[in-house]
Design a protein around this motif. Sequence first.
Motif, PDB file in Angstrom:
ATOM      1  N   ILE A 118       4.381  -4.622   0.255  1.00  0.00           N
ATOM      2  CA  ILE A 118       3.579  -4.888   1.452  1.00  0.00           C
ATOM      3  C   ILE A 118       3.739  -3.687   2.368  1.00  0.00           C
ATOM      4  CG2 ILE A 118       3.234  -6.432   3.407  1.00  0.00           C
ATOM      5  CD1 ILE A 118       4.421  -8.669   1.747  1.00  0.00           C
ATOM      6  N   TYR A 119       2.623  -3.061   2.716  1.00  0.00           N
ATOM      7  CA  TYR A 119       2.658  -1.811   3.461  1.00  0.00           C
ATOM      8  C   TYR A 119       2.526  -2.056   4.965  1.00  0.00           C
ATOM      9  CZ  TYR A 119       1.664   0.223  -1.134  1.00  0.00           C
ATOM     10  OH  TYR A 119       1.715   0.584  -2.458  1.00  0.00           O
ATOM     11  N   GLY A 120       3.556  -1.688   5.693  1.00  0.00           N
ATOM     12  CA  GLY A 120       3.484  -1.749   7.147  1.00  0.00           C
ATOM     13  C   GLY A 120       3.111  -0.423   7.758  1.00  0.00           C
ATOM     14  N   ILE A 121       3.268   0.654   7.003  1.00  0.00           N
ATOM     15  CA  ILE A 121       2.996   1.995   7.509  1.00  0.00           C
ATOM     16  C   ILE A 121       2.826   2.933   6.312  1.00  0.00           C
ATOM     17  CG2 ILE A 121       5.400   2.806   7.599  1.00  0.00           C
ATOM     18  CD1 ILE A 121       4.779   4.019  10.356  1.00  0.00           C
ATOM     19  N   GLY A 122       2.233   4.076   6.538  1.00  0.00           N
ATOM     20  CA  GLY A 122       2.160   5.090   5.489  1.00  0.00           C
ATOM     21  C   GLY A 122       0.769   5.662   5.299  1.00  0.00           C
ATOM     22  N   LEU A 123       0.722   6.883   4.802  1.00  0.00           N
ATOM     23  CA  LEU A 123      -0.545   7.514   4.456  1.00  0.00           C
ATOM     24  C   LEU A 123      -1.067   6.945   3.145  1.00  0.00           C
ATOM     25  CD1 LEU A 123       0.420  11.222   5.231  1.00  0.00           C
ATOM     26  CD2 LEU A 123      -0.975   9.700   6.659  1.00  0.00           C
ATOM     27  N   ASN A 124      -2.368   6.806   3.039  1.00  0.00           N
ATOM     28  CA  ASN A 124      -3.008   6.346   1.806  1.00  0.00           C
ATOM     29  C   ASN A 124      -3.620   7.562   1.114  1.00  0.00           C
ATOM     30  OD1 ASN A 124      -4.305   4.969  -0.231  1.00  0.00           O
ATOM     31  ND2 ASN A 124      -5.827   4.017   1.090  1.00  0.00           N
ATOM     32  N   ARG A 125      -2.988   8.001   0.024  1.00  0.00           N
ATOM     33  CA  ARG A 125      -3.426   9.213  -0.666  1.00  0.00           C
ATOM     34  C   ARG A 125      -3.690   8.927  -2.140  1.00  0.00           C
ATOM     35  NH1 ARG A 125       1.164  13.436   1.713  1.00  0.00           N
ATOM     36  NH2 ARG A 125       0.111  13.913   3.697  1.00  0.00           N
ATOM     37  N   PRO A 126      -4.623   9.658  -2.765  1.00  0.00           N
ATOM     38  CA  PRO A 126      -4.855   9.483  -4.197  1.00  0.00           C
ATOM     39  C   PRO A 126      -3.795  10.229  -5.001  1.00  0.00           C
ATOM     40  CG  PRO A 126      -6.364  11.121  -3.315  1.00  0.00           C
ATOM     41  CD  PRO A 126      -5.584  10.594  -2.142  1.00  0.00           C
ATOM     42  N   ASN A 127      -3.357   9.629  -6.110  1.00  0.00           N
ATOM     43  CA  ASN A 127      -2.436  10.337  -6.991  1.00  0.00           C
ATOM     44  C   ASN A 127      -3.232  11.112  -8.041  1.00  0.00           C
ATOM     45  OD1 ASN A 127      -3.299   8.454  -8.887  1.00  0.00           O
ATOM     46  ND2 ASN A 127      -1.419   7.243  -8.806  1.00  0.00           N
ATOM     47  N   ALA A 128      -2.546  11.676  -9.032  1.00  0.00           N
ATOM     48  CA  ALA A 128      -3.208  12.517 -10.033  1.00  0.00           C
ATOM     49  C   ALA A 128      -4.218  11.740 -10.867  1.00  0.00           C
ATOM     50  CB  ALA A 128      -2.153  13.148 -10.954  1.00  0.00           C
ATOM     51  N   GLU A 129      -4.068  10.424 -10.951  1.00  0.00           N
ATOM     52  CA  GLU A 129      -4.986   9.595 -11.720  1.00  0.00           C
ATOM     53  C   GLU A 129      -6.126   9.053 -10.869  1.00  0.00           C
ATOM     54  OE1 GLU A 129      -2.424   6.604 -13.263  1.00  0.00           O
ATOM     55  OE2 GLU A 129      -1.613   7.885 -14.851  1.00  0.00           O
ATOM     56  N   GLY A 130      -6.163   9.434  -9.588  1.00  0.00           N
ATOM     57  CA  GLY A 130      -7.221   8.959  -8.709  1.00  0.00           C
ATOM     58  C   GLY A 130      -6.999   7.573  -8.149  1.00  0.00           C
ATOM     59  N   LYS A 131      -5.771   7.069  -8.258  1.00  0.00           N
ATOM     60  CA  LYS A 131      -5.445   5.746  -7.729  1.00  0.00           C
ATOM     61  C   LYS A 131      -4.777   5.874  -6.362  1.00  0.00           C
ATOM     62  CE  LYS A 131      -4.768   3.840 -12.360  1.00  0.00           C
ATOM     63  NZ  LYS A 131      -3.841   3.132 -13.287  1.00  0.00           N
ATOM     64  N   ALA A 132      -4.834   4.790  -5.571  1.00  0.00           N
ATOM     65  CA  ALA A 132      -4.239   4.801  -4.238  1.00  0.00           C
ATOM     66  C   ALA A 132      -2.722   4.804  -4.332  1.00  0.00           C
ATOM     67  CB  ALA A 132      -4.715   3.593  -3.441  1.00  0.00           C
ATOM     68  N   GLU A 133      -2.096   5.574  -3.440  1.00  0.00           N
ATOM     69  CA  GLU A 133      -0.640   5.666  -3.419  1.00  0.00           C
ATOM     70  C   GLU A 133      -0.169   5.752  -1.976  1.00  0.00           C
ATOM     71  OE1 GLU A 133       1.883   7.858  -6.557  1.00  0.00           O
ATOM     72  OE2 GLU A 133       1.666   9.282  -4.906  1.00  0.00           O
ATOM     73  N   ASN A 134       0.796   4.923  -1.620  1.00  0.00           N
ATOM     74  CA  ASN A 134       1.326   4.926  -0.261  1.00  0.00           C
ATOM     75  C   ASN A 134       2.366   6.019  -0.108  1.00  0.00           C
ATOM     76  OD1 ASN A 134       3.543   4.129   1.795  1.00  0.00           O
ATOM     77  ND2 ASN A 134       1.856   2.791   2.358  1.00  0.00           N
ATOM     78  N   ASN A 135       2.184   6.844   0.920  1.00  0.00           N
ATOM     79  CA  ASN A 135       3.146   7.893   1.243  1.00  0.00           C
ATOM     80  C   ASN A 135       3.682   7.593   2.637  1.00  0.00           C
ATOM     81  OD1 ASN A 135       3.835  10.589   2.641  1.00  0.00           O
ATOM     82  ND2 ASN A 135       3.804  11.159   0.485  1.00  0.00           N
ATOM     83  N   GLY A 136       4.739   6.821   2.713  1.00  0.00           N
ATOM     84  CA  GLY A 136       5.280   6.436   4.004  1.00  0.00           C
ATOM     85  C   GLY A 136       6.699   5.926   3.893  1.00  0.00           C
ATOM     86  N   GLN A 137       7.472   6.185   4.922  1.00  0.00           N
ATOM     87  CA  GLN A 137       8.842   5.714   5.015  1.00  0.00           C
ATOM     88  C   GLN A 137       9.010   4.926   6.307  1.00  0.00           C
ATOM     89  OE1 GLN A 137      11.065   6.166   2.555  1.00  0.00           O
ATOM     90  NE2 GLN A 137       9.550   7.335   1.370  1.00  0.00           N
ATOM     91  N   ALA A 138      10.040   4.117   6.362  1.00  0.00           N
ATOM     92  CA  ALA A 138      10.274   3.275   7.532  1.00  0.00           C
ATOM     93  C   ALA A 138      10.333   4.108   8.809  1.00  0.00           C
ATOM     94  CB  ALA A 138      11.572   2.490   7.355  1.00  0.00           C
ATOM     95  N   LEU A 139       9.549   3.715   9.788  1.00  0.00           N
ATOM     96  CA  LEU A 139       9.560   4.308  11.126  1.00  0.00           C
ATOM     97  C   LEU A 139       9.286   5.817  11.091  1.00  0.00           C
ATOM     98  CD1 LEU A 139      12.754   2.473  12.492  1.00  0.00           C
ATOM     99  CD2 LEU A 139      10.394   1.662  12.489  1.00  0.00           C
ATOM    100  N   ASP A 140       8.461   6.275  10.142  1.00  0.00           N
ATOM    101  CA  ASP A 140       8.236   7.717  10.009  1.00  0.00           C
ATOM    102  C   ASP A 140       7.183   8.252  10.985  1.00  0.00           C
ATOM    103  OD1 ASP A 140       5.812   6.914   8.970  1.00  0.00           O
ATOM    104  OD2 ASP A 140       6.203   7.598   6.938  1.00  0.00           O
ATOM    105  N   GLY A 141       6.597   7.391  11.766  1.00  0.00           N
ATOM    106  CA  GLY A 141       5.606   7.819  12.746  1.00  0.00           C
ATOM    107  C   GLY A 141       5.224   6.661  13.648  1.00  0.00           C
ATOM    108  N   LEU A 142       4.394   6.955  14.634  1.00  0.00           N
ATOM    109  CA  LEU A 142       3.913   5.933  15.548  1.00  0.00           C
ATOM    110  C   LEU A 142       2.474   5.570  15.206  1.00  0.00           C
ATOM    111  CD1 LEU A 142       5.306   7.222  18.971  1.00  0.00           C
ATOM    112  CD2 LEU A 142       6.204   5.348  17.571  1.00  0.00           C
TER     113      LEU A 142
END
Length: 313
Positions: A118-142
Amino acid sequence: MKNIALLMLLSLFTQALIAEEQMELSNGVTSSGELLLQLSSLPEVKLGYTGRFSFPFLQGEGPLTKDNNIGLALTAEISPISFNGIAEAVWTPIAFFQLAAGGRIGSGWNLELFGSEIYGIGLNRPNAEGKAENNGQALDGLLWKVQTGGALQFDLAALYPGEWNHVVARSYHEINYKGYTRAAAGESWYFENDDGENCNGFNYYGNFLAGYQMPIFLNMVAFLTEMDLYLYDTPNRDKWGDDKIRWTFSGVFNFVITKQINLTLIAQCRTRKNYQESNWQDLYYRNRTIDNSSPLHLEFYRIAAAFTYTWNL
Protein backbone atom coordinates in the motif's frame (compact mmCIF):
# COMPACT_ATOMS: atom_id res chain seq x y z
CA MET A 1 -9.63 12.75 -3.91
CA LYS A 2 -10.05 9.75 -1.63
CA ASN A 3 -11.54 11.58 1.35
CA ILE A 4 -12.93 14.76 -0.18
CA ALA A 5 -16.54 13.55 -0.06
CA LEU A 6 -16.30 12.50 3.56
CA LEU A 7 -14.56 15.64 4.78
CA MET A 8 -16.83 18.02 2.86
CA LEU A 9 -20.00 16.30 3.99
CA LEU A 10 -18.95 15.91 7.60
CA SER A 11 -17.96 19.57 7.74
CA LEU A 12 -21.35 20.57 6.34
CA PHE A 13 -23.34 18.25 8.60
CA THR A 14 -21.41 18.89 11.78
CA GLN A 15 -21.59 22.66 11.46
CA ALA A 16 -25.34 22.39 10.92
CA LEU A 17 -25.71 20.22 14.02
CA ILE A 18 -23.76 22.48 16.36
CA ALA A 19 -24.76 25.86 14.93
CA GLU A 20 -27.88 26.32 17.04
CA GLU A 21 -26.13 25.31 20.25
CA GLN A 22 -23.21 27.65 19.56
CA MET A 23 -25.50 30.61 18.91
CA GLU A 24 -27.05 30.03 22.31
CA LEU A 25 -23.64 30.04 23.94
CA SER A 26 -22.41 33.32 22.47
CA ASN A 27 -23.26 36.03 19.97
CA GLY A 28 -19.57 36.42 19.21
CA VAL A 29 -16.75 33.98 18.51
CA THR A 30 -17.68 30.31 18.80
CA SER A 31 -15.47 27.22 18.77
CA SER A 32 -15.80 23.47 18.74
CA GLY A 33 -13.68 20.34 18.60
CA GLU A 34 -14.32 17.38 16.32
CA LEU A 35 -12.90 13.86 16.46
CA LEU A 36 -13.32 11.94 13.21
CA LEU A 37 -12.83 8.23 12.44
CA GLN A 38 -13.10 7.14 8.78
CA LEU A 39 -13.41 3.52 7.64
CA SER A 40 -14.22 1.92 4.31
CA SER A 41 -14.49 -1.34 2.42
CA LEU A 42 -11.01 -0.63 0.99
CA PRO A 43 -7.89 -1.17 3.12
CA GLU A 44 -8.01 2.35 4.54
CA VAL A 45 -8.69 3.99 7.89
CA LYS A 46 -8.06 7.53 9.10
CA LEU A 47 -8.29 9.32 12.44
CA GLY A 48 -8.42 13.10 12.66
CA TYR A 49 -8.97 15.97 15.06
CA THR A 50 -10.36 19.33 13.93
CA GLY A 51 -10.65 22.57 15.87
CA ARG A 52 -13.33 24.86 14.40
CA PHE A 53 -13.66 28.58 15.07
CA SER A 54 -16.32 30.99 13.81
CA PHE A 55 -15.77 34.77 13.83
CA PRO A 56 -18.65 37.21 13.12
CA PHE A 57 -17.73 39.35 10.12
CA LEU A 58 -19.72 42.06 8.30
CA GLN A 59 -22.98 40.92 9.85
CA GLY A 60 -26.15 42.75 8.86
CA GLU A 61 -29.72 42.96 10.05
CA GLY A 62 -31.40 41.03 7.21
CA PRO A 63 -31.88 37.25 7.02
CA LEU A 64 -29.22 36.91 4.29
CA THR A 65 -26.43 38.64 6.25
CA LYS A 66 -27.25 38.30 9.96
CA ASP A 67 -25.05 35.21 10.34
CA ASN A 68 -22.13 36.38 8.16
CA ASN A 69 -18.87 34.96 9.49
CA ILE A 70 -15.41 33.63 8.79
CA GLY A 71 -14.94 30.00 9.78
CA LEU A 72 -11.50 28.52 10.44
CA ALA A 73 -10.82 24.78 10.63
CA LEU A 74 -7.46 23.35 11.74
CA THR A 75 -7.04 19.60 11.33
CA ALA A 76 -4.43 16.98 12.22
CA GLU A 77 -4.99 13.51 10.77
CA ILE A 78 -3.15 10.21 10.63
CA SER A 79 -3.64 6.94 8.75
CA PRO A 80 -1.56 3.73 8.61
CA ILE A 81 0.37 5.20 5.63
CA SER A 82 0.30 9.00 6.09
CA PHE A 83 -0.12 12.03 8.29
CA ASN A 84 -1.37 15.49 7.34
CA GLY A 85 -1.91 18.95 8.73
CA ILE A 86 -4.81 20.83 7.11
CA ALA A 87 -6.07 24.41 7.41
CA GLU A 88 -9.12 25.96 5.76
CA ALA A 89 -10.83 29.34 6.06
CA VAL A 90 -14.40 29.87 4.80
CA TRP A 91 -15.97 33.30 4.46
CA THR A 92 -19.76 33.51 4.30
CA PRO A 93 -20.58 37.02 2.98
CA ILE A 94 -24.20 36.08 2.36
CA ALA A 95 -26.29 33.09 3.40
CA PHE A 96 -26.23 31.30 0.04
CA PHE A 97 -22.58 31.92 -0.93
CA GLN A 98 -19.18 30.97 0.51
CA LEU A 99 -15.56 31.60 -0.42
CA ALA A 100 -12.90 29.17 0.80
CA ALA A 101 -9.11 28.93 0.86
CA GLY A 102 -6.81 26.43 2.50
CA GLY A 103 -3.99 23.98 2.27
CA ARG A 104 -2.56 20.65 3.36
CA ILE A 105 0.95 19.44 4.11
CA GLY A 106 2.09 16.00 5.17
CA SER A 107 4.10 12.94 4.30
CA GLY A 108 3.79 9.18 4.24
CA TRP A 109 5.34 5.75 3.99
CA ASN A 110 4.62 2.43 2.29
CA LEU A 111 3.12 -0.58 4.02
CA GLU A 112 2.99 -4.26 3.08
CA LEU A 113 -0.36 -5.83 3.93
CA PHE A 114 -1.45 -9.41 3.11
CA GLY A 115 1.26 -9.76 0.48
CA SER A 116 0.53 -6.51 -1.36
CA GLU A 117 2.06 -3.06 -0.92
CA ILE A 118 0.00 0.00 0.00
CA TYR A 119 1.65 3.19 -1.20
CA GLY A 120 1.49 6.25 1.02
CA ILE A 121 4.21 8.12 -0.84
CA GLY A 122 6.64 7.74 -3.72
CA LEU A 123 7.33 8.49 -7.36
CA ASN A 124 5.50 6.38 -9.94
CA ARG A 125 8.05 5.40 -12.59
CA PRO A 126 8.12 2.77 -15.36
CA ASN A 127 10.65 -0.04 -15.03
CA ALA A 128 12.55 -1.69 -17.90
CA GLU A 129 9.49 -3.79 -18.76
CA GLY A 130 7.21 -0.76 -18.95
CA LYS A 131 5.38 -1.60 -15.72
CA ALA A 132 4.64 0.79 -12.85
CA GLU A 133 7.18 0.86 -10.03
CA ASN A 134 7.09 2.82 -6.79
CA ASN A 135 10.24 4.78 -6.00
CA GLY A 136 9.72 6.08 -2.48
CA GLN A 137 10.91 5.72 1.08
CA ALA A 138 9.25 6.62 4.36
CA LEU A 139 9.05 10.39 4.90
CA ASP A 140 11.31 11.06 1.89
CA GLY A 141 9.46 14.24 0.95
CA LEU A 142 6.49 16.46 1.65
CA LEU A 143 3.11 16.09 -0.04
CA TRP A 144 1.26 19.39 -0.13
CA LYS A 145 -1.72 21.19 -1.61
CA VAL A 146 -3.20 24.69 -1.65
CA GLN A 147 -6.67 25.52 -2.93
CA THR A 148 -9.25 28.26 -3.32
CA GLY A 149 -12.89 27.84 -4.21
CA GLY A 150 -16.46 28.97 -3.84
CA ALA A 151 -19.82 27.42 -3.03
CA LEU A 152 -23.46 28.20 -3.71
CA GLN A 153 -25.96 26.66 -1.30
CA PHE A 154 -29.73 26.55 -0.90
CA ASP A 155 -32.19 25.47 1.78
CA LEU A 156 -35.91 25.54 0.97
CA ALA A 157 -36.66 26.08 4.67
CA ALA A 158 -35.12 29.56 4.38
CA LEU A 159 -38.08 30.48 2.14
CA TYR A 160 -40.71 28.23 3.72
CA PRO A 161 -39.78 27.71 7.38
CA GLY A 162 -40.46 24.30 8.85
CA GLU A 163 -38.43 21.44 10.26
CA TRP A 164 -39.63 19.15 7.43
CA ASN A 165 -38.90 21.69 4.67
CA HIS A 166 -35.10 21.29 4.47
CA VAL A 167 -34.61 20.44 0.81
CA VAL A 168 -30.96 21.38 0.42
CA ALA A 169 -28.49 21.80 -2.42
CA ARG A 170 -24.85 22.83 -2.52
CA SER A 171 -22.37 23.23 -5.38
CA TYR A 172 -18.66 23.75 -4.70
CA HIS A 173 -15.86 24.42 -7.20
CA GLU A 174 -12.14 24.92 -6.60
CA ILE A 175 -8.77 25.30 -8.27
CA ASN A 176 -5.91 23.64 -6.39
CA TYR A 177 -2.20 23.06 -6.79
CA LYS A 178 -0.75 19.75 -5.56
CA GLY A 179 2.91 18.91 -5.19
CA TYR A 180 5.44 16.34 -3.98
CA THR A 181 8.83 17.81 -3.12
CA ARG A 182 10.77 14.89 -4.66
CA ALA A 183 9.01 15.09 -8.00
CA ALA A 184 10.52 16.95 -10.93
CA ALA A 185 8.32 18.61 -13.56
CA GLY A 186 6.15 16.01 -15.26
CA GLU A 187 7.00 13.16 -12.85
CA SER A 188 4.03 11.26 -11.46
CA TRP A 189 3.61 10.25 -7.82
CA TYR A 190 1.45 8.37 -5.31
CA PHE A 191 -0.57 9.80 -2.44
CA GLU A 192 -2.46 7.64 0.08
CA ASN A 193 -2.61 4.58 -2.20
CA ASP A 194 -4.23 6.31 -5.16
CA ASP A 195 -3.51 5.40 -8.81
CA GLY A 196 -0.19 7.24 -8.82
CA GLU A 197 -1.18 9.54 -11.70
CA ASN A 198 -0.57 12.85 -9.87
CA CYS A 199 1.90 15.44 -11.11
CA ASN A 200 2.97 18.73 -9.57
CA GLY A 201 0.51 21.22 -11.00
CA PHE A 202 -2.96 22.75 -11.04
CA ASN A 203 -6.18 20.74 -10.79
CA TYR A 204 -9.90 21.43 -10.85
CA TYR A 205 -12.33 19.88 -8.36
CA GLY A 206 -16.08 20.39 -8.17
CA ASN A 207 -19.12 18.76 -6.61
CA PHE A 208 -22.88 19.07 -6.45
CA LEU A 209 -25.01 17.79 -3.57
CA ALA A 210 -28.80 17.56 -3.43
CA GLY A 211 -30.52 16.19 -0.36
CA TYR A 212 -33.28 16.25 2.19
CA GLN A 213 -32.77 16.90 5.91
CA MET A 214 -35.20 15.52 8.49
CA PRO A 215 -35.63 16.03 12.25
CA ILE A 216 -35.26 12.29 12.95
CA PHE A 217 -32.50 9.74 13.53
CA LEU A 218 -31.80 9.51 9.79
CA ASN A 219 -31.44 13.26 9.40
CA MET A 220 -30.21 13.46 5.79
CA VAL A 221 -30.41 11.51 2.56
CA ALA A 222 -28.43 13.02 -0.32
CA PHE A 223 -26.84 12.37 -3.68
CA LEU A 224 -23.37 13.75 -4.36
CA THR A 225 -21.63 14.11 -7.72
CA GLU A 226 -17.89 14.90 -7.79
CA MET A 227 -15.64 15.79 -10.72
CA ASP A 228 -11.85 16.03 -10.85
CA LEU A 229 -9.63 17.15 -13.75
CA TYR A 230 -5.88 17.60 -14.16
CA LEU A 231 -5.22 21.09 -15.57
CA TYR A 232 -1.49 20.66 -16.14
CA ASP A 233 -0.28 19.54 -19.54
CA THR A 234 1.85 16.49 -20.27
CA PRO A 235 2.94 15.48 -23.81
CA ASN A 236 0.44 13.14 -25.52
CA ARG A 237 -1.78 13.10 -22.42
CA ASP A 238 -4.84 12.26 -24.52
CA LYS A 239 -3.20 8.90 -25.43
CA TRP A 240 -3.79 7.45 -21.94
CA GLY A 241 -6.79 9.68 -21.04
CA ASP A 242 -5.14 12.20 -18.73
CA ASP A 243 -7.45 14.86 -20.18
CA LYS A 244 -10.65 13.08 -19.10
CA ILE A 245 -12.79 14.22 -16.16
CA ARG A 246 -12.88 11.66 -13.35
CA TRP A 247 -16.38 11.31 -11.86
CA THR A 248 -17.50 9.93 -8.49
CA PHE A 249 -21.17 9.39 -7.58
CA SER A 250 -22.22 8.91 -3.97
CA GLY A 251 -25.36 8.06 -2.05
CA VAL A 252 -25.16 9.68 1.38
CA PHE A 253 -27.00 8.73 4.57
CA ASN A 254 -26.41 10.77 7.73
CA PHE A 255 -27.50 9.63 11.20
CA VAL A 256 -27.64 11.73 14.37
CA ILE A 257 -26.97 9.33 17.22
CA THR A 258 -26.78 12.07 19.87
CA LYS A 259 -26.22 15.84 19.69
CA GLN A 260 -22.50 15.11 19.80
CA ILE A 261 -22.18 11.83 17.90
CA ASN A 262 -22.79 11.64 14.17
CA LEU A 263 -22.52 8.77 11.67
CA THR A 264 -22.30 9.19 7.88
CA LEU A 265 -22.54 6.25 5.47
CA ILE A 266 -21.54 6.73 1.84
CA ALA A 267 -21.90 4.27 -1.07
CA GLN A 268 -19.74 5.31 -4.03
CA CYS A 269 -19.29 4.48 -7.71
CA ARG A 270 -16.73 6.09 -10.02
CA THR A 271 -15.74 6.21 -13.66
CA ARG A 272 -12.68 4.30 -14.84
CA LYS A 273 -10.90 4.32 -18.19
CA ASN A 274 -11.15 1.63 -20.84
CA TYR A 275 -7.84 0.77 -22.50
CA GLN A 276 -6.95 -1.03 -25.70
CA GLU A 277 -4.28 -3.21 -24.09
CA SER A 278 -5.51 -6.46 -22.54
CA ASN A 279 -2.72 -6.29 -19.91
CA TRP A 280 -3.26 -2.61 -19.08
CA GLN A 281 -3.19 -3.24 -15.32
CA ASP A 282 0.44 -4.39 -15.58
CA LEU A 283 1.57 -1.29 -17.49
CA TYR A 284 2.77 2.09 -16.29
CA TYR A 285 -0.25 4.30 -16.97
CA ARG A 286 1.43 6.41 -19.68
CA ASN A 287 2.17 3.23 -21.63
CA ARG A 288 -1.55 2.54 -22.00
CA THR A 289 -3.80 3.58 -24.90
CA ILE A 290 -7.34 4.69 -24.11
CA ASP A 291 -10.21 3.23 -26.13
CA ASN A 292 -11.65 6.38 -27.67
CA SER A 293 -14.74 4.54 -28.94
CA SER A 294 -15.70 3.80 -25.32
CA PRO A 295 -13.31 5.71 -23.05
CA LEU A 296 -15.04 5.31 -19.67
CA HIS A 297 -17.07 2.83 -17.67
CA LEU A 298 -18.77 3.05 -14.28
CA GLU A 299 -17.77 0.72 -11.46
CA PHE A 300 -18.37 0.27 -7.73
CA TYR A 301 -15.79 2.14 -5.66
CA ARG A 302 -16.40 1.63 -1.94
CA ILE A 303 -18.69 1.78 1.08
CA ALA A 304 -17.39 4.32 3.58
CA ALA A 305 -18.36 5.18 7.14
CA ALA A 306 -17.38 8.18 9.22
CA PHE A 307 -17.99 8.66 12.93
CA THR A 308 -17.81 12.20 14.32
CA TYR A 309 -17.76 13.28 17.95
CA THR A 310 -18.20 17.04 18.44
CA TRP A 311 -17.98 19.22 21.52
CA ASN A 312 -17.76 22.92 22.38
CA LEU A 313 -14.31 24.22 23.27
